[in-house]
Scaffold this motif. Sequence first.
Motif, short mmCIF file in Angstrom:
data_model
loop_
_atom_site.label_atom_id
_atom_site.label_comp_id
_atom_site.label_asym_id
_atom_site.label_seq_id
_atom_site.Cartn_x
_atom_site.Cartn_y
_atom_site.Cartn_z
N PHE A 43 16.39 28.54 38.32
CA PHE A 43 15.65 28.00 37.18
C PHE A 43 16.36 28.36 35.90
CE2 PHE A 43 12.21 28.63 40.33
CZ PHE A 43 11.81 27.31 40.42
N TYR A 44 16.23 27.49 34.91
CA TYR A 44 16.78 27.77 33.59
C TYR A 44 15.82 28.70 32.87
CZ TYR A 44 18.24 27.07 28.78
OH TYR A 44 18.66 27.28 27.50
N GLN A 45 16.34 29.80 32.37
CA GLN A 45 15.51 30.77 31.65
C GLN A 45 15.89 30.74 30.18
OE1 GLN A 45 16.11 34.51 33.50
NE2 GLN A 45 14.82 34.04 35.25
N LYS A 46 14.88 30.57 29.34
CA LYS A 46 15.13 30.64 27.90
C LYS A 46 15.23 32.11 27.51
CE LYS A 46 12.97 26.46 26.22
NZ LYS A 46 11.97 25.91 25.31
N ARG A 47 16.12 32.37 26.59
CA ARG A 47 16.23 33.73 26.08
C ARG A 47 15.16 33.95 25.02
NH1 ARG A 47 22.62 34.97 25.22
NH2 ARG A 47 23.27 34.39 27.31
#
Length: 65
Positions: A58-62
Amino acid sequence: MKKHITLFIWGLVVLIAFCLNLFGLMHLIPLFITMPLLFVSIFGFLATWNSRNQFKGFYQKRMWQ
């Protein structure tokens, strides 16, 4: 659909390389030419057959940018 056509073409290449390898075993064609052709064709067939959409996480936002 494109993958099926590519697999079919690679299958034909494997069959042709196998026939050439049989000719190499009968000493009609040099074996050092036919063995790499068979290897490359089987490798290409398996690489095409194994290329599928794989899950990469999954793409994780910082939180802090």
